[in-house]
Design an enzyme around this catalytic site. Structure first.
Site, PDB file in Angstrom:
ATOM      1  CE  LYS A 185      -4.760 -11.854  33.545  1.00 17.21           C
ATOM      2  NZ  LYS A 185      -5.396 -10.673  34.120  1.00 17.21           N
TER       3      LYS A 185
ATOM      4  CD  GLU B 109      14.523   2.208  43.535  1.00 17.07           C
ATOM      5  OE1 GLU B 109      14.554   1.103  44.088  1.00 17.07           O
ATOM      6  OE2 GLU B 109      15.303   2.559  42.632  1.00 17.07           O
TER       7      GLU B 109
ATOM      8  CD  GLU C 215      -9.599  -3.646  30.319  1.00 16.17           C
ATOM      9  OE1 GLU C 215      -8.883  -2.741  29.877  1.00 16.17           O
ATOM     10  OE2 GLU C 215      -9.595  -4.807  29.880  1.00 16.17           O
ATOM     11  CB  ILE C 216      -8.286  -0.457  37.539  1.00 14.23           C
ATOM     12  CG1 ILE C 216      -8.065  -1.826  38.154  1.00 14.23           C
ATOM     13  CG2 ILE C 216      -9.750  -0.119  37.435  1.00 14.23           C
ATOM     14  CD1 ILE C 216      -8.188  -1.785  39.629  1.00 14.23           C
TER      15      ILE C 216
ATOM     16  N   GLY D  25      -4.004 -11.699  39.184  1.00 18.38           N
ATOM     17  CA  GLY D  25      -5.347 -12.266  39.153  1.00 18.38           C
ATOM     18  C   GLY D  25      -6.113 -11.809  37.916  1.00 18.38           C
ATOM     19  CB  VAL D  26      -8.959 -12.848  36.257  1.00 14.54           C
ATOM     20  CG1 VAL D  26      -9.910 -12.475  35.122  1.00 14.54           C
ATOM     21  CG2 VAL D  26      -7.934 -13.842  35.749  1.00 14.54           C
ATOM     22  N   GLY D  27      -9.525  -9.535  36.556  1.00 16.10           N
ATOM     23  CA  GLY D  27     -10.617  -8.614  36.859  1.00 16.10           C
ATOM     24  C   GLY D  27     -10.520  -8.065  38.265  1.00 16.10           C
TER      25      GLY D  27
ATOM     26  CB  SER E  76      -2.701   2.374  38.302  1.00 15.56           C
ATOM     27  OG  SER E  76      -2.023   2.571  37.096  1.00 15.56           O
TER      28      SER E  76
HETATM   29  N1  LIG Z   1      -0.251   4.245  35.389  1.00 15.52           N
HETATM   30  C1  LIG Z   1      -0.498   3.956  34.093  1.00 15.52           C
HETATM   31  N2  LIG Z   1       0.179   4.595  33.121  1.00 15.52           N
HETATM   32  C2  LIG Z   1      -0.055   4.338  31.813  1.00 15.52           C
HETATM   33  N3  LIG Z   1      -0.947   3.429  31.364  1.00 15.52           N
HETATM   34  C3  LIG Z   1      -1.655   2.765  32.295  1.00 15.52           C
HETATM   35  C4  LIG Z   1      -1.474   2.977  33.701  1.00 15.52           C
HETATM   36  N4  LIG Z   1      -2.327   2.171  34.362  1.00 15.52           N
HETATM   37  C5  LIG Z   1      -3.002   1.473  33.431  1.00 15.52           C
HETATM   38  N5  LIG Z   1      -2.617   1.821  32.185  1.00 15.52           N
HETATM   39  C6  LIG Z   1      -3.137   1.324  30.901  1.00 15.52           C
HETATM   40  O1  LIG Z   1      -4.548   1.159  31.055  1.00 15.52           O
HETATM   41  C7  LIG Z   1      -4.981  -0.022  30.413  1.00 15.52           C
HETATM   42  C8  LIG Z   1      -5.635  -0.962  31.438  1.00 15.52           C
HETATM   43  O2  LIG Z   1      -4.622  -1.308  32.399  1.00 15.52           O
HETATM   44  P1  LIG Z   1      -4.264  -2.830  32.718  1.00 15.52           P
HETATM   45  O3  LIG Z   1      -4.250  -3.651  31.479  1.00 15.52           O
HETATM   46  O4  LIG Z   1      -3.023  -2.810  33.534  1.00 15.52           O
HETATM   47  O5  LIG Z   1      -5.542  -3.224  33.597  1.00 15.52           O
HETATM   48  P2  LIG Z   1      -5.845  -4.575  34.383  1.00 15.52           P
HETATM   49  O6  LIG Z   1      -6.374  -4.183  35.700  1.00 15.52           O
HETATM   50  O7  LIG Z   1      -4.659  -5.437  34.357  1.00 15.52           O
HETATM   51  O8  LIG Z   1      -7.021  -5.215  33.504  1.00 15.52           O
HETATM   52  P3  LIG Z   1      -7.530  -6.764  33.472  1.00 15.52           P
HETATM   53  O9  LIG Z   1      -8.637  -6.826  34.477  1.00 15.52           O
HETATM   54  O10 LIG Z   1      -7.980  -6.945  32.062  1.00 15.52           O
HETATM   55  O11 LIG Z   1      -6.365  -7.645  33.823  1.00 15.52           O
HETATM   56  C9  LIG Z   1      -3.754  -0.629  29.743  1.00 15.52           C
HETATM   57  O12 LIG Z   1      -3.657  -0.156  28.414  1.00 15.52           O
HETATM   58  C10 LIG Z   1      -2.600  -0.069  30.563  1.00 15.52           C
HETATM   59  O13 LIG Z   1      -1.380  -0.023  29.881  1.00 15.52           O
HETATM   60  C1  LIG Z   2     -11.676  -8.906  29.715  1.00 14.92           C
HETATM   61  C2  LIG Z   2     -11.214  -8.169  30.940  1.00 14.92           C
HETATM   62  N1  LIG Z   2     -10.180  -7.261  30.583  1.00 14.92           N
HETATM   63  C3  LIG Z   2     -10.715  -9.133  32.010  1.00 14.92           C
HETATM   64  N2  LIG Z   2      -9.724 -10.005  31.426  1.00 14.92           N
HETATM   65  C4  LIG Z   2     -11.853  -9.932  32.632  1.00 14.92           C
HETATM   66  C5  LIG Z   2     -12.696  -9.087  33.522  1.00 14.92           C
HETATM   67  C6  LIG Z   2     -13.836  -9.865  34.159  1.00 14.92           C
HETATM   68  C7  LIG Z   2     -14.708  -8.993  35.035  1.00 14.92           C
HETATM   69  C8  LIG Z   2     -15.911  -9.716  35.511  1.00 14.92           C
HETATM   70  C9  LIG Z   2     -16.704  -8.899  36.519  1.00 14.92           C
HETATM   71  O1  LIG Z   2     -16.230  -8.698  37.643  1.00 14.92           O
HETATM   72  O2  LIG Z   2     -17.790  -8.437  36.173  1.00 14.92           O
HETATM   73 MG   LIG Z   3      -4.423  -7.311  33.534  1.00 16.52          MG
END
Ligand SMILES: Nc1ncnc2c1ncn2[C@@H]1O[C@H](COP(=O)(O)OP(=O)(O)OP(=O)(O)O)[C@@H](O)[C@H]1O
Ligand SMILES: C[C@H](N)[C@H](N)CCCCCC(=O)O
Ligand SMILES: [Mg+2]
Length: 223
Positions: free
Chosen positions: A39, A217, A14-15, A123-125, A182
């Site tokens: 994905k 870019e 979620e970053i 990737g995931v997480g 980000s």
């Molecule tokens: N630079 C940014 N500007 C605006 N929104 C952002 C930005 N970075 C992240 N977000 C928002 O923060 C939330 C989490 O980001 P994102 O879904 O890209 O995380 P992730 O790392 O892909 O999570 P996951 O582990 O679930 O795949 C989303 O709603 C996304 O749109």
């Molecule tokens: C649901 C979430 N946004 C991701 N899809 C999955 C994140 C798994 C994290 C597991 C961990 O490292 O503890």
């Molecule tokens: Mg994601």
């Protein structure tokens, strides 16, 4: 020309991996480059018929590619989808399913073999979040032998999380193409300050994306 493939890894969950991957996809398309973005394994994905699907990683990545949100496109982007917003192995158990790293790696290898232009794999997480009961995302990345783009946040603690991931990639011989920081909501320091701290130790180019920013870019130019 053989495809260029890149694995988008996270310093955490979620970053901003999907945000950065979608932004990079849009930038590459705007530059006239062929790009396919997948994905393969996604948790927290409701069914396509659910209004919440639009918020899923799969939907965001299809949208960035200008693709319709239909069953075929969803399946082609994310063949392993699980509803629970948990680690994928835990989400799979809740659905009475299991995941095998060899299947995931095999699917990605087929995609790499058939891709034209650039293939982006999110990737995931975090880097070492589990992807199956026995394997982590790092195992998946190492099996593919791809370079990585590491996505970090800018929250307090993100510098250590990002550098720990960089060090882990280096230890395991994974090429780090770049780090994208980000901006996290409510972060106490400017994203540029966090990125500069990461850049002093990362051993790879570091880029910033503020809230709502497009992909730089220069970052797209490295891919
Ligand atoms: N630079 C940014 N500007 C605006 N929104 C952002 C930005 N970075 C992240 N977000 C928002 O923060 C939330 C989490 O980001 P994102 O879904 O890209 O995380 P992730 O790392 O892909 O999570 P996951 O582990 O679930 O795949 C989303 O709603 C996304 O749109
Ligand atoms: C649901 C979430 N946004 C991701 N899809 C999955 C994140 C798994 C994290 C597991 C961990 O490292 O503890
Ligand atoms: Mg994601």
């Amino acid at each position: 020309m053989p495809a260029r493939a890149l694995f988008i890894a996270g310093a955490g969950t979620e970053i901003g991996k999907t945000y950065v991957t979608a932004a990079l996809t849009r930038r590459l398309r705007a530059q006239g480059r062929a790009v396919r973005t997948v994905k393969p394994l996604a948790s927290g994905v409701p069914p396509l018929s659910d209004p919440g699907f639009i918020e899923s990683d799969t939907a965001r990545l299809l949208d960035a590619q200008g693709l319709a949100l239909d069953e075929e496109a969803v399946e082609a982007c994310s063949p392993w989808r699980f509803a629970a917003p948990l680690s994928p192995d835990q989400a799979a158990v809740l659905e009475g399913r299991s995941l095998d790293l060899a299947d995931l790696v095999g699917w990605c290898r087929d995609e790499i073999a058939r891709a034209e232009g650039t293939l982006l794999i999110e990737g995931v997480g975090g880097l070492m979040s589990p992807v199956t009961e026995t394997a982590t995302g790092l195992d998946w990345l190492r099996a593919l032998g791809l370079p990585a783009l590491l996505v970090s946040g800018s929250y307090l603690g993100a510098i250590s999380h990002a550098l720990t991931a960089c060090e882990t990639l280096r230890f395991h011989g994974v090429k780090l193409r770049a780090v994208a920081v980000s901006e996290s909501p409510g972060a106490p320091a400017p994203v540029a300050t966090v990125a500069a701290a990461i850049a002093r130790h990362a051993g790879a180019p570091v880029f910033c994306l503020r809230r709502g920013d497009a992909c730089p870019e220069e970052l797209a130019g490295l891919i």
